[in-house]
Design an enzyme around this catalytic site. Structure first.
Site, PDB file in Angstrom:
ATOM      1  N   GLU A 114      -2.570  -1.974   4.585  1.00 60.28           N
ATOM      2  CA  GLU A 114      -1.731  -2.657   5.590  1.00 60.28           C
ATOM      3  C   GLU A 114      -0.854  -1.624   6.308  1.00 60.28           C
ATOM      4  O   GLU A 114      -0.627  -1.729   7.518  1.00 60.28           O
ATOM      5  CB  GLU A 114      -0.884  -3.752   4.920  1.00 60.28           C
ATOM      6  CG  GLU A 114      -1.731  -4.947   4.488  1.00 60.28           C
ATOM      7  CD  GLU A 114      -1.046  -5.848   3.440  1.00 60.28           C
ATOM      8  OE1 GLU A 114       0.173  -5.708   3.231  1.00 60.28           O
ATOM      9  OE2 GLU A 114      -1.749  -6.684   2.839  1.00 60.28           O
ATOM     10  N   ASP A 125     -14.269 -11.092  -8.554  1.00 57.44           N
ATOM     11  CA  ASP A 125     -13.301 -10.059  -8.885  1.00 57.44           C
ATOM     12  C   ASP A 125     -13.830  -9.253 -10.075  1.00 57.44           C
ATOM     13  O   ASP A 125     -14.496  -9.789 -10.967  1.00 57.44           O
ATOM     14  CB  ASP A 125     -11.968 -10.701  -9.270  1.00 57.44           C
ATOM     15  CG  ASP A 125     -10.853  -9.686  -9.275  1.00 57.44           C
ATOM     16  OD1 ASP A 125     -10.125  -9.621  -8.270  1.00 57.44           O
ATOM     17  OD2 ASP A 125     -10.713  -8.936 -10.274  1.00 57.44           O
ATOM     18  N   ALA A 158       8.512 -11.328   0.869  1.00 52.37           N
ATOM     19  CA  ALA A 158       8.721 -11.086   2.304  1.00 52.37           C
ATOM     20  C   ALA A 158       7.391 -11.152   3.055  1.00 52.37           C
ATOM     21  O   ALA A 158       6.337 -10.910   2.468  1.00 52.37           O
ATOM     22  CB  ALA A 158       9.336  -9.714   2.489  1.00 52.37           C
ATOM     23  N   HIS A 193      -4.867  -9.654  -5.776  1.00 57.90           N
ATOM     24  CA  HIS A 193      -6.312  -9.872  -5.771  1.00 57.90           C
ATOM     25  C   HIS A 193      -6.664 -11.086  -4.920  1.00 57.90           C
ATOM     26  O   HIS A 193      -7.708 -11.139  -4.274  1.00 57.90           O
ATOM     27  CB  HIS A 193      -6.828 -10.065  -7.201  1.00 57.90           C
ATOM     28  CG  HIS A 193      -6.735  -8.820  -8.025  1.00 57.90           C
ATOM     29  ND1 HIS A 193      -7.840  -8.171  -8.532  1.00 57.90           N
ATOM     30  CD2 HIS A 193      -5.662  -8.084  -8.415  1.00 57.90           C
ATOM     31  CE1 HIS A 193      -7.450  -7.094  -9.209  1.00 57.90           C
ATOM     32  NE2 HIS A 193      -6.131  -7.036  -9.159  1.00 57.90           N
ATOM     33  N   HIS A 240       4.282   1.450  -3.167  1.00 61.59           N
ATOM     34  CA  HIS A 240       3.811   1.811  -4.512  1.00 61.59           C
ATOM     35  C   HIS A 240       2.323   2.163  -4.486  1.00 61.59           C
ATOM     36  O   HIS A 240       1.743   2.428  -5.528  1.00 61.59           O
ATOM     37  CB  HIS A 240       4.075   0.653  -5.478  1.00 61.59           C
ATOM     38  CG  HIS A 240       3.201  -0.542  -5.240  1.00 61.59           C
ATOM     39  ND1 HIS A 240       3.034  -1.125  -3.993  1.00 61.59           N
ATOM     40  CD2 HIS A 240       2.412  -1.279  -6.073  1.00 61.59           C
ATOM     41  CE1 HIS A 240       2.205  -2.145  -4.085  1.00 61.59           C
ATOM     42  NE2 HIS A 240       1.822  -2.256  -5.342  1.00 61.59           N
TER      43      HIS A 240
HETATM   44  N1  UDP Z   1       3.255  -8.823  -0.336  1.00 65.24           N
HETATM   45  C1  UDP Z   1       3.940  -9.604   0.554  1.00 65.24           C
HETATM   46  N2  UDP Z   1       5.280  -9.757   0.385  1.00 65.24           N
HETATM   47  C2  UDP Z   1       5.967  -9.172  -0.624  1.00 65.24           C
HETATM   48  C3  UDP Z   1       5.256  -8.368  -1.533  1.00 65.24           C
HETATM   49  C4  UDP Z   1       3.904  -8.201  -1.361  1.00 65.24           C
HETATM   50  O1  UDP Z   1       3.353 -10.161   1.498  1.00 65.24           O
HETATM   51  O2  UDP Z   1       7.175  -9.348  -0.704  1.00 65.24           O
HETATM   52  C5  UDP Z   1       1.788  -8.692  -0.190  1.00 65.24           C
HETATM   53  C6  UDP Z   1       1.378  -7.409   0.482  1.00 65.24           C
HETATM   54  O3  UDP Z   1       1.361  -7.562   1.886  1.00 65.24           O
HETATM   55  C7  UDP Z   1       0.007  -7.164  -0.111  1.00 65.24           C
HETATM   56  C8  UDP Z   1       0.097  -7.778  -1.503  1.00 65.24           C
HETATM   57  O4  UDP Z   1       1.198  -8.660  -1.469  1.00 65.24           O
HETATM   58  O5  UDP Z   1      -0.980  -7.843   0.632  1.00 65.24           O
HETATM   59  C9  UDP Z   1       0.340  -6.756  -2.602  1.00 65.24           C
HETATM   60  O6  UDP Z   1      -0.854  -6.151  -2.916  1.00 65.24           O
HETATM   61  P1  UDP Z   1      -0.922  -4.626  -3.359  1.00 65.24           P
HETATM   62  O7  UDP Z   1      -2.349  -4.307  -3.632  1.00 65.24           O
HETATM   63  O8  UDP Z   1      -0.257  -3.750  -2.376  1.00 65.24           O
HETATM   64  O9  UDP Z   1      -0.030  -4.525  -4.659  1.00 65.24           O
HETATM   65  P2  UDP Z   1       0.042  -5.358  -6.050  1.00 65.24           P
HETATM   66  O10 UDP Z   1       0.941  -6.491  -5.795  1.00 65.24           O
HETATM   67  O11 UDP Z   1      -1.363  -5.794  -6.379  1.00 65.24           O
HETATM   68  O12 UDP Z   1       0.614  -4.365  -7.002  1.00 65.24           O
END
Ligand code: UDP
Length: 471
Positions: free
Chosen positions: A355, A116, A330, A16, A347
């Site tokens: 992205e 939010d 990462a 978020h 997921h």
């Molecule tokens: N992300 C990242 N590195 C990681 C894991 C996640 O930069 O190792 C970032 C990803 O690029 C995205 C966010 O974390 O911007 C994850 O948001 P998303 O809505 O996909 O999933 P959530 O974590 O909320 O389940």
């Protein structure tokens, strides 16, 4: 025109916070003053952005651990999603920050709150101070439409068994789901604390000025229209927010050097499940074997799993040069944009999905919880840029149930399968549309122009006007 000042109130969770920060950067790049209100645990990324030259303000407020009963080490929703004891305490803490936030509104007089969805009380705060509240759900139009049509019509009541798919009524496409792929809070409205909180969020949405969406019109035009015209919500598409800021993260991470050594374009599969996913050791083992069996090169980001027992014997040694296992966080956006990366096992969290779209990548969809099963349908059946791994079970923690054969089949399907070239072409097309949307004159750019105008000319409904507001 005087400078407008917008308060951003993100939820304390990575998925978020990231898009909320991007939105603040975007508003600031268009001349508005953007202030993020958050807790100390989330101040680092904001400070980093400030350091890189982004003009965003940060105000931190303490997270009320003591009064909510929440243990001191809990600072983010990511840490409590699968714990029925901690979750209500976390929500209590969220409701206790209403007063400090209202003190800030009174003191600093912002023109708008971007809140939010997990902070429903901001609807009352905005009304008290006679300013507009914009809700940010952080998901697609598609999933907002599915969720609302499900709430209105309860089509899951028409099926007797969990294995019988039900159709979501009224949507522009024939979208079917299983009961097991839908959350408890979608199936039962008043069941527990979480579903009651969701209910409060829905009610507060209705009392808001409108909704800001991290999507762009050409990605899901039928659902943008459905949301605004059929469900009659006021909404502005501002995304993809990740493209608005031109900031590539972690340019020096080891896995980027590894990717540089891969000279063949589109040859590596990137595997990552966001910030919250939790798998059983058996499932991690199965996933590892599936990646092995797919025959494709891969980078796999593992955030859960604890010790190494779940990895098949000598896995990393055997995969050397072909597959890289990365533990921890990462630089996802930089990885997705690397020319060697050719597909994304995701997921279907909305940030990741978008992205993936921005990088023009076809996807293997492996939804786990939240609204991820809805996003999967958008990717695989509406946009047709993905292959489902076939998960049928919505679950917050301890995910399992996907076989190595299913993993290998889906990964091969997206990389070298019969429809792979067509999928890649469609994904590339979406990437181009995404860039056009945020460029000057594009649909998201213009939506933000219109929104800024709306904030500047906002007149609160009569009964909302408050004596605190001076201009
Ligand atoms: N992300 C990242 N590195 C990681 C894991 C996640 O930069 O190792 C970032 C990803 O690029 C995205 C966010 O974390 O911007 C994850 O948001 P998303 O809505 O996909 O999933 P959530 O974590 O909320 O389940």
């Amino acid at each position: 025109m005087r400078q407008l000042h917008v308060f951003f109130l993100p939820l304390m969770a990575h998925g978020h916070m990231i898009p909320a920060m991007d939105m603040a950067k975007l508003f600031s790049s268009r001349g508005l003053k953007a202030t993020i209100i958050s807790t100390p645990a989330f101040s680092e990324p904001v400070k980093k952005a400030q350091h890189s030259g982004f003009k965003i303000e940060l105000i931190t407020i303490g997270f009320p651990h003591r009064d909510s009963g929440l243990p001191d080490h809990i600072v983010s929703l990511d840490q409590v999603t699968s714990d029925p004891k901690l979750l209500p305490m976390f929500f209590k803490a969220l409701s206790l920050i209403q007063q400090p936030v209202e003190d800030l509104i009174q003191r600093l007089n912002p023109d708008c709150l971007v809140s939010d969805m997990f902070l429903p009380w901001t609807a009352d705060s905005a009304a008290t101070f006679g300013i507009p509240r914009l809700v940010f759900h952080g998901t697609s139009y598609f999933s907002l439409c599915v969720s609302e049509e499900m709430r209105r019509h309860k089509p899951f009541n028409d099926v007797v068994s969990d294995s019988e798919p039900f159709l979501i009524p009224n949507l522009p496409h024939q979208v079917k789901l299983l009961k097991t792929q839908v959350s408890d809070y979608n199936l039962h409205e008043n069941k527990d604390d979480f579903s009651r909180w969701i209910q409060q969020m829905r009610e507060s949405d209705a009392r808001s000025y409108g909704v800001v969406i991290n999507s762009f019109h050409d990605l899901e035009p039928d659902y943008a229209r459905h949301y605004t015209h059929v469900l009659e919500r006021k909404a502005w598409s501002l995304g993809p927010l990740s493209l608005c800021t031109n900031e590539i993260d972690g340019a020096k991470h080891q896995c980027l050097a590894w990717l540089d050594s891969k000279k063949k374009p589109n040859s590596v599969v990137y595997v990552c499940f966001g910030s919250m996913a939790k798998f059983t050791p058996a499932q991690l083992n199965e996933l590892a074997n599936g990646l092995d069996a797919s025959g494709q090169d891969f980078i796999w980001i593992v955030r859960s799993g604890g010790d190494e027992e779940w990895l098949p014997e000598r896995f990393e040694e055997r995969m050397e040069g072909r597959g890289l296992v990365v533990r921890g966080w990462a630089p996802q956006r930089a990885i997705l944009d690397h020319p060697a990366v050719g597909a994304f096992v995701t997921h279907c969290g909305w940030n990741s999905t978008l992205e993936g779209v921005c990088a023009g990548l076809p996807m293997v969809t492996w939804p786990l919880f939240a609204e991820q099963f809805f996003n999967e349908k958008l990717v695989t059946e509406v946009l047709r840029i993905g292959v489902p791994v076939g998960n049928k079970k919505w679950q917050r923690g301890a995910n399992e149930g996907v076989s190595r054969e299913a993993v290998a089949r889906a990964v091969r399907g997206v990389m070298v399968g019969g429809g792979a070239a067509e999928m890649r072409r469609r994904a590339a097309d979406s990437k181009e549309k995404a860039r056009k949307a945020v460029a000057e004159g594009g649909s998201s750019y213009e939506d933000l122009t219109a929104l800024i105008q709306d904030i500047a000319t906002y007149v609160p409904p009569k009964k909302m006007v408050c004596s605190f507001k001076s201009d």
